[in-house]
Design an enzyme around this catalytic site. Structure first.
Site, PDB file in Angstrom:
ATOM      1  N   ASP A 331       0.711  -1.244   0.062  1.00  0.00           N
ATOM      2  CA  ASP A 331      -0.028   0.261   0.165  1.00  0.00           C
ATOM      3  C   ASP A 331       0.791   1.173   0.089  1.00  0.00           C
ATOM      4  O   ASP A 331       2.003   1.044   0.125  1.00  0.00           O
ATOM      5  CB  ASP A 331      -0.688  -0.080   0.973  1.00  0.00           C
ATOM      6  CG  ASP A 331      -1.745   1.154   1.393  1.00  0.00           C
ATOM      7  OD1 ASP A 331      -2.332   1.657   0.400  1.00  0.00           O
ATOM      8  OD2 ASP A 331      -1.748   1.533   2.440  1.00  0.00           O
ATOM      9  N   ASP A 528      -1.746  -0.693   6.088  1.00  0.00           N
ATOM     10  CA  ASP A 528      -2.087  -0.186   7.280  1.00  0.00           C
ATOM     11  C   ASP A 528      -3.437   0.311   7.618  1.00  0.00           C
ATOM     12  O   ASP A 528      -3.979   0.423   8.961  1.00  0.00           O
ATOM     13  CB  ASP A 528      -1.191   1.043   7.582  1.00  0.00           C
ATOM     14  CG  ASP A 528      -1.639   2.354   6.928  1.00  0.00           C
ATOM     15  OD1 ASP A 528      -2.145   2.237   5.658  1.00  0.00           O
ATOM     16  OD2 ASP A 528      -1.485   3.486   7.324  1.00  0.00           O
ATOM     17  N   ASP A 532      -7.211  -1.887   3.862  1.00  0.00           N
ATOM     18  CA  ASP A 532      -6.171  -2.897   3.181  1.00  0.00           C
ATOM     19  C   ASP A 532      -6.598  -4.077   4.125  1.00  0.00           C
ATOM     20  O   ASP A 532      -6.064  -5.190   3.627  1.00  0.00           O
ATOM     21  CB  ASP A 532      -4.770  -2.377   4.012  1.00  0.00           C
ATOM     22  CG  ASP A 532      -4.364  -1.035   3.328  1.00  0.00           C
ATOM     23  OD1 ASP A 532      -4.704  -1.002   1.924  1.00  0.00           O
ATOM     24  OD2 ASP A 532      -3.941  -0.260   3.935  1.00  0.00           O
TER      25      ASP A 532
END
Length: 636
Positions: A331, A528, A532
């Site tokens: 990410d 995080d 996600d």
């Protein structure tokens, strides 16, 4: 957070202990006693012989064996009820056979060495878990509650709806509630991945797990502490301690083959020679097999070593998978980037030099607790600018402030705030031309616009080094998966060695990226935010940025970074590979030596007592070798 999730995340009362922990403590209490009993029995038996009471020696040795054998039988029954068949059965057979064939000395030696081996394993696990237990100290356990006109510090488990709490600057909000008094400036990156703080006014909802980035405020509790996002960290610790590794299950499969080999050799020696003592010698040489000792010690040691570096690995399965990662999906916000504001552009608009207007702005911001103020102060200090003392400061929390610095009237804040403070500023005050996600801070000096400060979320300084390091470790494909705009993602990741950049992703599309990448090998996903969490759960190995990340992502992940640094990932991979290598070394060496000893015993070269001593020496050696996983080679 829905009700089901909140109930699953309940914060346990501190005095209570989970049943697994209670069993662990009971074993820690019993195992030393089971070592002492056969040790004393062995010494008393030899003492009786020396004193001329040799007829009592056998009874003493046999009696000292019974407690160990009884405890072992209880463990075997419990294991069989769970469907586990292991080599503890060989230990029980050898002790039982020694007593039946009137070899009490061999029986008590096996009992002592078995109990000693179990105690050594217990000691190794306690040593390996020390860092894991220390991680609990990072979790807040109390809050400041108003009661009868005073503040009292109370445990989270006693906080109830309608209680009023004081949330100080830097505190993590422990429970869900609403702003009761004051203005809350909150860092919500742990829940949403949003890098910039948000402002909450009276009666606005505040979720647990966010950080107070501004001045202190009062929170009216709406939910009990059982719904705190921090309860998830307790479950992570418990899962890491209780998880059974795939390597341990592999050891169980080895154990079945080894058990069959032991029975064949023991039975064959008995049938071939007609001497049951040879069968007994074979059994004691195989008691207990290093398989049931070395693998758990190496796995727990590896988990502990990673925890010491700030990486929480949820037990053996995650450690095994961590050593086999081939593909990384990562990410952006809060992962590749810091997830917090920093100065990205300094744009002077008047004849005031850039360094000068930054100095004046940062000097005034010293009087504010706002997260943006901290970013500006840190930037000025990093540039070596001398900060001046502000006076006559007036602040509207979350909007801006005005004061006197070095004889100048300085205004710092959002564009609308500065326009209200100094009407007629003219052109140049337009913050809409900057990238989405940036925050524009205007600075006016003596009634004139001095410039704009643009704050944004920056790429982590270690990002490129980590990506290159992962490639050296054999991660051959690395792609970005983010919900941000494509142009932002491309700009932020420019210069990084990535194999693909996927932007504008919804959570379900992130899952699709993870699933598609599995055709290239075992996939590790790092993220995080709450968005996600589904992708983390879908990956072969999910890694969450737990220091600031959302509780949902931490719960869905297999590995949690408890320090806000990506460079801990290569460290954890190296620790996992080292632990797996050590475990396999111990297993192969232990099996090989045990088989050689069993063959020697079958041909009559070892007595039962000699076989027991030799086998337990092998066990001690492989346990000590497995403990090497706690240290291992230096990792980068």
């Amino acid at each position: 957070m829905n009700k089901t999730k909140a109930q699953a995340s309940s914060w346990p009362n501190l005095p209570s202990m989970p049943s697994a922990e209670g069993v662990w403590k009971l074993h820690c209490f019993i195992r030393p006693i089971l070592v002492v009993i056969p040790l004393l029995g062995l010494l008393l038996g030899f003492g009786a012989r020396l004193a001329g009471y040799g007829q009592w020696a056998g009874l003493i040795w046999a009696g000292s064996t019974v407690p160990v054998l009884s405890a072992l039988l209880v463990e075997i029954v419990a294991s069989l009820r769970r469907g586990d068949v292991g080599l503890d059965i060989v230990a029980a057979l050898s002790m039982t056979a020694a007593l039946v064939f009137e070899e009490p000395l061999a029986a008590v030696v096996v009992a002592l060495m078995y109990a000693g081996g179990q105690y050594l394993e217990s000691f190794a696990e306690r040593r390996a878990k020390r860092e894991m237990t220390a991680l609990l100290e990072r979790v807040p356990r109390t809050a400041l509650r108003y009661r009868d006109g005073q503040l009292e510090e109370v445990g989270l488990d006693v906080i109830a709806p309608q209680d009023r709490l004081l949330i100080r600057q830097g505190d993590v909000v422990p429970v869900d509630g609403i702003v009761d008094k004051g203005v809350a400036v909150l860092d919500q990156s742990a829940l949403t991945g949003e890098s910039l703080p948000v402002q909450k006014g009276a009666d606005d909802a505040v979720m647990s797990g966010v950080t107070n980035a501004g001045a202190a405020f009062d929170l009216r509790v709406t939910h009990r502490a059982a719904e705190s996002t921090y309860a998830g960290i307790i479950r992570l610790i418990e899962a890491a301690q209780a998880s059974k590794a795939p390597m341990t299950r592999l050891a169980d499969r080895f154990a079945m083959a080894f058990l069959a080999l032991t029975v064949v050799l023991a039975g064959g020696a008995w049938l071939w020679t007609g001497d049951p003592i040879r069968a007994l010698a074979v059994l004691v040489v195989a008691t207990p097999c290093p398989l049931i000792l070395a693998v758990p010690v190496a796995i727990v040691s590896g988990v502990s070593r990673a925890a010491k570096a700030g990486v929480l690995v949820k037990g053996g399965r995650a450690l095994e998978m961590l050593s086999r990662v081939q593909v990384l999906v990562i990410d952006k916000t809060g992962t590749l980037t810091h997830g917090e504001a920093s100065l990205s552009e300094l744009k002077p608009l008047d004849d005031v030099p850039a360094e000068r207007f930054l100095q004046l702005a940062a000097s005034l911001e010293q009087a504010s607790k706002h997260v943006m103020a901290r970013a500006l102060v840190q930037e000025a200090q990093a540039r070596g600018l001398a900060l001046l003392l502000p006076s006559d400061v007036a602040e509207i929390p979350g909007e801006g402030l005005r004061g006197i610095v070095d004889g100048h009237d300085v205004v710092v804040g959002g564009v609308r705030y500065v326009r209200r403070q100094i009407p007629g500023l003219g052109t140049g005050l337009d913050g809409s031309r900057y990238p989405v996600g940036s925050v524009v801070v205007a600075v006016a000096i003596d009634g004139r616009l001095a410039g704009l400060l643009v704050l944004a979320d920056r790429l982590r300084s270690e990002a490129a080094h980590v990506i290159d390091g992962l490639r050296r470790l054999g991660v051959n494909r690395i792609v970005l998966a983010t919900g941000d705009r494509s142009d932002v993602a491309e700009t932020v990741t420019a210069g990084l060695s990535l194999d693909g950049v996927h932007a504008d992703l919804t959570p379900d599309r992130k899952i699709g990226i993870v699933q598609d990448e599995k055709r290239h090998g075992f996939v590790m996903m790092i993220g995080d935010g709450v968005n996600d969490a589904p992708a983390l759960a879908a990956a072969d190995l999910g890694v969450a940025m737990g220091a600031k990340g959302a509780a949902a992502s931490a719960e869905a992940a297999d590995v949690v970074l408890l320090v806000d640094r990506l460079d801990k990932i290569p460290v954890a991979i190296q620790a996992a590979r080292w632990s797996r290598r050590i475990a396999l070394q111990s297993v192969y060496a232990g099996i090989g030596l045990s088989v050689l000893g069993m063959i020697a015993a079958a041909f009559g070269y070892l007595t039962p007592v000699q076989g027991a001593l030799i086998q337990e020496a092998i066990d001690v050696a492989v346990i000590l070798n497995a403990l090497r996983a706690l240290w291992g080679p230096e990792t980068a």
